[in-house]
Design an enzyme around this catalytic site. Structure first.
Site: not given
Ligand code: FES
Length: 141
Positions: A33, A103
């Site tokens: 990402c 995350c």
């Protein structure tokens, strides 16, 4: 989709910034990402984290998890900080949507990277601490 706590830490991140001459600093990213997180520790002679700051170039969940992670390790010993997992960070935030769980791994690994740097600088070994990866994407496989 996001809990109130996640929104709060995203809108008002705690401990954002940097520490000059930190006892330990660690940077981790996720090549998938492109998000990057850096954590700075100020650790006293007793091995207690007296200050912590972070910088995150990433998604909202990455900002919220780094903010919460700094809150969780502040005032803790090095060993206690090592025990702060991404799961603990998520629980403290009242959860994350499944697609955002990865995350929180950045936050856990950023803590480890900063502790690793501290150990290297001081020539000590922290029991249970493994060499952190730079790209967290490797760990997800
Ligand atoms: Fe990359 Fe959140 S999408 S850390």
């Amino acid at each position: 989709m996001y809990s109130e706590k996640v929104m709060d830490h995203f809108n008002n991140p705690r401990n954002m910034g940097e520490i000059e001459n930190p006892s330990g600093v660690g940077t981790v990213g996720n090549a998938k990402c492109g998000d990057i997180m850096r954590m700075y520790f100020d650790i006293d002679e007793q091995g207690v984290i007296r200050d912590v700051k972070f910088k995150t170039f990433g998604c909202g969940a990455a900002v919220a998890t780094s903010s919460m992670a700094t809150e969780l390790v502040k005032g803790k010993t090095v060993q206690e900080a090592l025990a702060v997992t991404n799961k603990a960070v998520m629980e403290a935030l009242d959860g994350l949507p499944p697609v955002k769980v990865h995350c929180s791994l950045l936050a856990e690994e950023a803590i480890h990277a900063a502790l690793w740097d501290y150990a290297q600088k001081n020539g000590i070994e922290i029991a249970g601490l493994e060499k952190p990866v730079e790209d967290i994407g490797e760990k997800e496989k």
